[in-house]
Motif scaffolding. Structure first.
Motif, PDB file in Angstrom:
ATOM      1  N   LEU A  26       9.866 -35.870  -7.215  1.00  0.00           N
ATOM      2  CA  LEU A  26       8.961 -35.756  -8.358  1.00  0.00           C
ATOM      3  C   LEU A  26       8.282 -34.395  -8.376  1.00  0.00           C
ATOM      4  O   LEU A  26       8.186 -33.765  -9.445  1.00  0.00           O
ATOM      5  CB  LEU A  26       7.901 -36.866  -8.309  1.00  0.00           C
ATOM      6  N   ALA A  27       7.819 -33.923  -7.237  1.00  0.00           N
ATOM      7  CA  ALA A  27       7.156 -32.624  -7.163  1.00  0.00           C
ATOM      8  C   ALA A  27       8.110 -31.497  -7.564  1.00  0.00           C
ATOM      9  O   ALA A  27       7.709 -30.561  -8.264  1.00  0.00           O
ATOM     10  CB  ALA A  27       6.606 -32.390  -5.760  1.00  0.00           C
ATOM     11  N   LYS A  28       9.362 -31.598  -7.154  1.00  0.00           N
ATOM     12  CA  LYS A  28      10.357 -30.608  -7.556  1.00  0.00           C
ATOM     13  C   LYS A  28      10.564 -30.641  -9.058  1.00  0.00           C
ATOM     14  O   LYS A  28      10.582 -29.595  -9.717  1.00  0.00           O
ATOM     15  CB  LYS A  28      11.682 -30.857  -6.835  1.00  0.00           C
ATOM     16  N   ASP A  29      10.723 -31.844  -9.619  1.00  0.00           N
ATOM     17  CA  ASP A  29      10.931 -31.990 -11.061  1.00  0.00           C
ATOM     18  C   ASP A  29       9.748 -31.443 -11.855  1.00  0.00           C
ATOM     19  O   ASP A  29       9.931 -30.882 -12.941  1.00  0.00           O
ATOM     20  CB  ASP A  29      11.144 -33.462 -11.437  1.00  0.00           C
ATOM     21  N   LEU A  30       8.553 -31.617 -11.323  1.00  0.00           N
ATOM     22  CA  LEU A  30       7.349 -31.202 -12.036  1.00  0.00           C
ATOM     23  C   LEU A  30       6.925 -29.766 -11.720  1.00  0.00           C
ATOM     24  O   LEU A  30       5.980 -29.251 -12.312  1.00  0.00           O
ATOM     25  CB  LEU A  30       6.206 -32.177 -11.735  1.00  0.00           C
ATOM     26  N   GLY A  31       7.620 -29.131 -10.786  1.00  0.00           N
ATOM     27  CA  GLY A  31       7.423 -27.706 -10.553  1.00  0.00           C
ATOM     28  C   GLY A  31       6.344 -27.296  -9.565  1.00  0.00           C
ATOM     29  O   GLY A  31       5.947 -26.134  -9.550  1.00  0.00           O
ATOM     30  N   PHE A  32       5.852 -28.194  -8.724  1.00  0.00           N
ATOM     31  CA  PHE A  32       4.838 -27.783  -7.762  1.00  0.00           C
ATOM     32  C   PHE A  32       5.219 -28.104  -6.311  1.00  0.00           C
ATOM     33  O   PHE A  32       4.362 -28.143  -5.426  1.00  0.00           O
ATOM     34  CB  PHE A  32       3.462 -28.381  -8.092  1.00  0.00           C
ATOM     35  N   TYR A  33       6.497 -28.253  -6.047  1.00  0.00           N
ATOM     36  CA  TYR A  33       6.941 -28.556  -4.686  1.00  0.00           C
ATOM     37  C   TYR A  33       6.636 -27.413  -3.723  1.00  0.00           C
ATOM     38  O   TYR A  33       6.332 -27.646  -2.560  1.00  0.00           O
ATOM     39  CB  TYR A  33       8.431 -28.899  -4.663  1.00  0.00           C
ATOM     40  N   GLY A  34       6.664 -26.182  -4.200  1.00  0.00           N
ATOM     41  CA  GLY A  34       6.331 -25.038  -3.356  1.00  0.00           C
ATOM     42  C   GLY A  34       4.920 -25.147  -2.797  1.00  0.00           C
ATOM     43  O   GLY A  34       4.678 -24.841  -1.625  1.00  0.00           O
ATOM     44  N   LYS A  35       3.991 -25.588  -3.620  1.00  0.00           N
ATOM     45  CA  LYS A  35       2.615 -25.774  -3.161  1.00  0.00           C
ATOM     46  C   LYS A  35       2.544 -26.871  -2.104  1.00  0.00           C
ATOM     47  O   LYS A  35       1.816 -26.749  -1.122  1.00  0.00           O
ATOM     48  CB  LYS A  35       1.706 -26.130  -4.334  1.00  0.00           C
ATOM     49  N   GLN A  40       4.925 -27.666  -0.031  1.00  0.00           N
ATOM     50  CA  GLN A  40       5.490 -27.101   1.196  1.00  0.00           C
ATOM     51  C   GLN A  40       4.490 -26.196   1.909  1.00  0.00           C
ATOM     52  O   GLN A  40       4.427 -26.189   3.131  1.00  0.00           O
ATOM     53  CB  GLN A  40       6.758 -26.316   0.887  1.00  0.00           C
ATOM     54  N   GLN A  41       3.706 -25.446   1.141  1.00  0.00           N
ATOM     55  CA  GLN A  41       2.751 -24.516   1.742  1.00  0.00           C
ATOM     56  C   GLN A  41       1.485 -25.208   2.238  1.00  0.00           C
ATOM     57  O   GLN A  41       0.991 -24.891   3.312  1.00  0.00           O
ATOM     58  CB  GLN A  41       2.349 -23.438   0.732  1.00  0.00           C
ATOM     59  N   GLU A  42       0.957 -26.147   1.437  1.00  0.00           N
ATOM     60  CA  GLU A  42      -0.364 -26.701   1.711  1.00  0.00           C
ATOM     61  C   GLU A  42      -0.367 -28.193   2.039  1.00  0.00           C
ATOM     62  O   GLU A  42      -1.405 -28.730   2.392  1.00  0.00           O
ATOM     63  CB  GLU A  42      -1.273 -26.470   0.507  1.00  0.00           C
ATOM     64  N   GLY A  43       0.766 -28.844   1.886  1.00  0.00           N
ATOM     65  CA  GLY A  43       0.807 -30.289   2.079  1.00  0.00           C
ATOM     66  C   GLY A  43       0.352 -31.014   0.821  1.00  0.00           C
ATOM     67  O   GLY A  43      -0.052 -30.390  -0.161  1.00  0.00           O
ATOM     68  N   TRP A  44       0.417 -32.335   0.872  1.00  0.00           N
ATOM     69  CA  TRP A  44       0.070 -33.129  -0.313  1.00  0.00           C
ATOM     70  C   TRP A  44      -1.390 -32.981  -0.694  1.00  0.00           C
ATOM     71  O   TRP A  44      -1.760 -33.126  -1.859  1.00  0.00           O
ATOM     72  CB  TRP A  44       0.431 -34.595  -0.095  1.00  0.00           C
ATOM     73  N   GLY A  45      -2.247 -32.662   0.261  1.00  0.00           N
ATOM     74  CA  GLY A  45      -3.667 -32.474  -0.036  1.00  0.00           C
ATOM     75  C   GLY A  45      -3.943 -31.234  -0.865  1.00  0.00           C
ATOM     76  O   GLY A  45      -5.036 -31.085  -1.412  1.00  0.00           O
ATOM     77  N   GLY A  46      -2.972 -30.359  -0.997  1.00  0.00           N
ATOM     78  CA  GLY A  46      -3.153 -29.126  -1.747  1.00  0.00           C
ATOM     79  C   GLY A  46      -2.857 -29.233  -3.232  1.00  0.00           C
ATOM     80  O   GLY A  46      -3.122 -28.290  -3.972  1.00  0.00           O
ATOM     81  N   ILE A  47      -2.318 -30.357  -3.669  1.00  0.00           N
ATOM     82  CA  ILE A  47      -1.998 -30.471  -5.096  1.00  0.00           C
ATOM     83  C   ILE A  47      -3.250 -30.855  -5.876  1.00  0.00           C
ATOM     84  O   ILE A  47      -4.198 -31.419  -5.338  1.00  0.00           O
ATOM     85  CB  ILE A  47      -0.855 -31.482  -5.372  1.00  0.00           C
TER      86      ILE A  47
END
Length: 59
Positions: A16-25, A27-34
């Motif tokens: 879902l994160a890849k589809d919505l375009g924020f998977y990079g975040k 990967q960098q910050e973990g789920w708490g970073g979204i």
């Protein structure tokens, strides 16, 4: 305070994160970073996918 068990698998959340375009975040910050908005969009998309699957199974 106890932690809640996730309803969605890590693989599905990543998809879902890849589809919505924020998977990079993620990967960098973990789920708490979204953002809250990103999390809400993930839930909306997951509901859409579940509704589509339910509609296909009823046909």
């Amino acid at each position: 305070m106890s932690r809640r068990r996730s309803v969605m698998s890590e693989e599905f959340k990543a998809e879902l994160a890849k589809d919505l375009g924020f998977y990079g975040k993620v990967q960098q910050e973990g789920w708490g970073g979204i953002t809250t908005k990103d999390a809400g969009n993930m839930v909306k998309r997951a509901i859409q996918i579940a509704e589509q699957a339910a509609a296909r199974s009823q046909q």
